[in-house]
Design a protein around this motif. Structure first.
Motif, short mmCIF file in Angstrom:
data_model
loop_
_atom_site.label_atom_id
_atom_site.label_comp_id
_atom_site.label_asym_id
_atom_site.label_seq_id
_atom_site.Cartn_x
_atom_site.Cartn_y
_atom_site.Cartn_z
N ILE A 81 63.73 31.90 -36.42
CA ILE A 81 63.91 33.34 -36.28
C ILE A 81 62.91 34.14 -37.10
N LEU A 82 62.47 33.65 -38.25
CA LEU A 82 61.58 34.42 -39.10
C LEU A 82 60.25 34.73 -38.42
N PRO A 83 59.56 33.73 -37.83
CA PRO A 83 58.31 34.05 -37.11
C PRO A 83 58.54 35.03 -35.95
N ARG A 84 59.69 34.94 -35.32
CA ARG A 84 59.97 35.86 -34.20
C ARG A 84 60.14 37.28 -34.71
N LEU A 85 60.82 37.43 -35.83
CA LEU A 85 61.00 38.77 -36.40
C LEU A 85 59.67 39.38 -36.83
N ILE A 86 58.82 38.55 -37.39
CA ILE A 86 57.51 39.04 -37.81
C ILE A 86 56.70 39.48 -36.58
N TYR A 87 56.77 38.68 -35.52
CA TYR A 87 56.05 39.02 -34.28
C TYR A 87 56.56 40.34 -33.71
N GLN A 88 57.88 40.49 -33.68
CA GLN A 88 58.45 41.71 -33.11
C GLN A 88 58.19 42.92 -33.99
N THR A 140 55.53 43.51 -35.52
CA THR A 140 54.14 43.95 -35.29
C THR A 140 53.87 44.34 -33.84
N HIS A 141 54.68 43.83 -32.91
CA HIS A 141 54.45 44.11 -31.48
C HIS A 141 55.54 44.94 -30.84
N GLY A 142 56.58 45.29 -31.60
CA GLY A 142 57.70 46.03 -31.03
C GLY A 142 58.88 45.11 -30.79
N PHE A 143 60.07 45.59 -31.12
CA PHE A 143 61.24 44.73 -31.07
C PHE A 143 61.74 44.45 -29.66
N ARG A 144 61.15 45.08 -28.69
CA ARG A 144 61.49 44.75 -27.30
C ARG A 144 60.41 43.88 -26.66
N ALA A 145 59.43 43.50 -27.44
CA ALA A 145 58.34 42.68 -26.91
C ALA A 145 58.82 41.25 -26.69
N GLN A 146 58.29 40.62 -25.61
CA GLN A 146 58.63 39.24 -25.32
C GLN A 146 57.89 38.33 -26.28
N VAL A 147 58.62 37.50 -27.01
CA VAL A 147 58.02 36.60 -28.00
C VAL A 147 57.43 35.39 -27.27
N PRO A 148 56.18 35.02 -27.57
CA PRO A 148 55.54 33.87 -26.90
C PRO A 148 56.26 32.56 -27.25
N THR A 149 55.84 31.51 -26.59
CA THR A 149 56.44 30.21 -26.85
C THR A 149 55.33 29.15 -26.83
N PHE A 150 55.70 27.89 -26.64
CA PHE A 150 54.72 26.79 -26.64
C PHE A 150 53.81 26.90 -25.41
N GLU A 151 52.67 26.22 -25.50
CA GLU A 151 51.76 26.19 -24.36
C GLU A 151 52.30 25.23 -23.30
#
Length: 703
Positions: A682-689, A691-702
């Motif tokens: 969850i921590l990397p996801r929170l950091i991503y959101q 910086t990109h907005g809390f409604r942004a779709q969080v990326p995943t594995f390739e």
């Protein structure tokens, strides 16, 4: 276990109306589709000028005849829109047509002008868009007697019910027995006309007593009661103590009316906050309240208020004395902040007294519940599983698609779960390519999604949500029947049950699966059922499927696509500390489990083995630092054109094992690939959101 054309009402002038039915007129400016009004011959001469006058009274109601009186009348054909149950679109709501408390008082003011006629039924024009098979709904008003207490509900109710409302004029002094007889004549006439349809009685306060009285006297008629803050608790209400005061202290009348008005307008501070948050109209001003009080004084002048209070007293006593005779399906709505009657205690008491009863509690609402902002009677009825057009509910044909408001509320209910788990949706295109969205999902049904059931069915609701958002497809969840039963045989009422019904959940049975596939629906099926959703320690992602192919041949009958899918993530968010085996070693928990399983509906009683071992219990999990949910939908397996081939048991079994193997492969793929997801925690996801907005779709594995 998991856990959608306007018609015109018109009738020829009748010469044979019931005595209690006299003409009402509409404001034609509000609804230009009005063609004719039903009037009695005695009124025809005196009202002909009024009907053609440019200054038509401001009433948006049309008088209703019972079937008995209307048999000689010619009605216009009713047309309705039909919605495909394959790809299901959200039903749009018109924000501009939502009514307010002010509309109630405006319409009530129009209704009581120069009205010396007896009690009668009328139907709002905005309730004229229902389909021909819509059941009849009779609204029985509260102490006001006007009959417009559903004005905020009319628009939605009118799409699924034929709505009639009872109007009791201000100066009318019909006794309780006389009013009960009037209602009885109507329901008996309508029952004789349509014996296979239920009749809904929506009673508010005093009207709830009428509904209970009629139900007790007519147990042979299929009635569905929806009772809002029933006045059966009148003997303990503040109104009981005012009867003698009203007779001797004239000033008490104003205080009583003010008390009734405050119960209508609710908590001013709460209203103000809600209105600001929602961006809607401001709460009533002092001038508005003064106007409301003036109209209320016209509706309930001294003599009428005294009469209504005596009527309440009689109605409450009669209904309470005959509760034992009420066998009708009943839904009681009670408010947590009712200042007129102890509705919360009364709702709980009636639930114990009535054998076929459910309740719904509204914590922050007052006595006049159906006039308050945010209370949607259609959604309430749907959530309780009380909407049906025949003797028994048909979970396919009786299903009503979600509105945008209902879908938004559903998303809000699971927002925390979705935000904490950031679901990843993978699907497979026809060429076998895996994509990070649901573009590989067919638009048209029938489609059967077959997969593994995570702990407590936690994966189901986010899946339904994402299918609606990404593909505008409603996936119908096949769930254990205990989620749809009330009292004996089911689970206690809780919000998740209502949500499951509103989004189209269906009790697990071969008949219901047949109906869903035949209607080209998208269906979610978990062959492992409760045994997977209530698994033991160390059994995460282990399939407990029957040995035989339960769904393959039925899918081939309708040419349904079968899509195997895997869902993982339960082990990322929770860990079981007390499973079934542990709980059966604790005497207190063991006795509770055994008692519950005596009442709950049993499934798969004709098979043996581990998959038949599905005792109902609640595993005790402890939460972990939230990980992530992953869904992988494999390549669709075609069954179209294979009906004859798959009648062969061996070939059907071979396809069944293929589907099971694909589900296991999907789970294995996700378990392996999530190890390379930089946003699994969850921590990397929170950091991503952040910086990109809390409604942004969080990326995943390739991929």
């Amino acid at each position: 276990m998991t856990t959608l054309g306007a018609s015109i009402f018109s009738t020829d002038i009748s010469t044979a109306l019931h005595p209690e039915m006299t003409s009402l007129f509409w404001n034609q400016r509000r609804n230009p589709i009005l063609k004719r009004l039903a009037v009695s011959t005695e009124q025809l001469a005196s009202t002909a000028t009024t009907v053609t006058s440019k200054t038509t009274p401001k009433r948006n109601f049309v008088e209703k005849e019972s079937s008995e009186a209307a048999a000689s009348s010619t009605a216009t054909a009713v047309k309705s829109k039909t919605t495909s149950t394959g790809t299901t679109y959200l039903s749009e709501e018109s924000e501009g047509n939502r009514k307010s408390l002010k509309d109630y008082f405006d319409e009530a003011k129009d209704m009581i002008k120069a009205d010396g006629a007896p009690p009668r039924w009328f139907s709002p024009l905005e309730c004229g868009s229902h389909s021909p098979d819509a059941p009849l709904l009779l609204f029985l008003p509260g102490i006001d007697g006007v009959g417009v207490g559903l004005t905020r509900q009319h628009q939605r109710l009118g799409k699924i019910f034929d709505v009639w409302s009872l109007h009791i004029p201000v100066k009318d002094r019909t006794s309780f027995a006389g009013l009960v007889q009037l209602i009885e004549r109507t329901i008996r006439s309508e029952h004789n006309h349509s014996p296979n349809k239920p009749i809904y009685l929506v009673g508010e306060s005093l009207g709830a007593c009428f509904a209970l009285a009629v139900a007790a006297r007519n147990p042979h008629i299929d009635l569905v009661l929806v009772l809002s803050n029933p006045a059966t608790s009148f003997s303990m209400s503040v109104l009981q103590s005012t009867i003698s005061l009203l007779e001797f202290i004239p000033g008490q009348m104003t205080l009583t009316l003010c008390h009734i008005l405050s119960s209508m307008t609710g908590d001013p501070l709460k209203m103000a906050i809600d209105n600001v948050v929602k961006g809607i109209s401001v709460p009533p001003t002092i001038q508005d309240l003064s106007t409301y009080l003036s109209v209320l004084a016209d509706i309930l002048p001294n003599e009428t208020l005294l009469w209504k209070l005596e009527l309440l007293k009689s109605a409450s006593a009669y209904a309470n004395a005959r509760l034992h005779s009420v066998k009708a399906q009943t839904l009681i709505l009670y408010s947590g902040k009712d200042q007129m009657m102890p509705s919360e205690e009364e709702g709980q008491r009636l639930s114990r007294e009535l054998p076929n009863c459910q309740t719904r509690r509204f914590d922050d609402n007052g006595h006049f519940l159906l006039l308050e902002e945010g209370v949607d009677l259609v959604t309430i009825i749907k959530g309780a599983g009380y909407y049906r057009r025949g003797k028994c509910i048909n979970y396919v044909s009786d299903f009503i698609p979600l509105t945008t408001t209902e879908f938004n509320k559903f998303c809000e209910e699971i927002r925390l779960r979705s935000d904490l788990t950031s679901p990843v949706m993978l699907s497979t295109l026809e060429d076998g390519k895996i994509v990070a969205d649901l573009s590989g999902i067919p638009s048209e049904g029938p489609v059967l999604y077959v997969g593994y059931h995570n702990l407590l069915g936690l994966e189901a609701f986010p899946m339904v949500q994402q299918f609606m958002i990404q593909r505008n497809v409603l996936v119908r969840c096949v769930a254990h029947p205990m989620f749809f039963e009330s009292k004996d045989g089911g689970l206690p009422d809780f919000e998740g049950n209502d949500t499951l019904r509103i989004i189209g959940g269906v009790p697990a049975s071969a008949v219901n699966l047949y109906k869903l596939l035949s209607s080209k629906s998208h269906v979610m099926l978990h062959p492992g059922g409760m045994r997977e959703a209530l698994h033991r320690k160390g059994e995460e992602y282990k399939l407990f499927w029957p040995e035989s192919s339960e769904f393959v041949r039925m899918s081939s009958t309708f040419g349904a696509k079968i899509i195997p899918f895997g869902a993982v993530g339960e082990d990322d968010i929770a860990q079981i500390v007390l499973d079934y085996n542990d709980q059966m070693k604790i005497p207190f928990l063991k006795s509770q489990i055994e008692e519950m399983n005596k009442r709950v509906v049993k499934l798969r009683t004709d098979i043996t083995g581990e998959v038949a071992n599905q005792p109902v219990h609640l595993p005790l999990p402890i939460p972990k630092i939230p990980g992530r949910f992953y869904y992988y939908f494999g390549k669709p397996i075609e069954t179209k054109g294979r009906k004859q081939e798959l009648r062969d048991r061996k070939k059907s079994q071979k396809l069944y094992l293929q589907v099971k193997g694909e589900v296991e492969n999907c789970i294995a793929y996700l378990k392996e690939k999530r190890q390379n997801d930089p946003y699994r925690n969850i921590l990397p996801r929170l950091i991503y959101q952040a910086t990109h907005g809390f409604r942004a779709q969080v990326p995943t594995f390739e991929l």
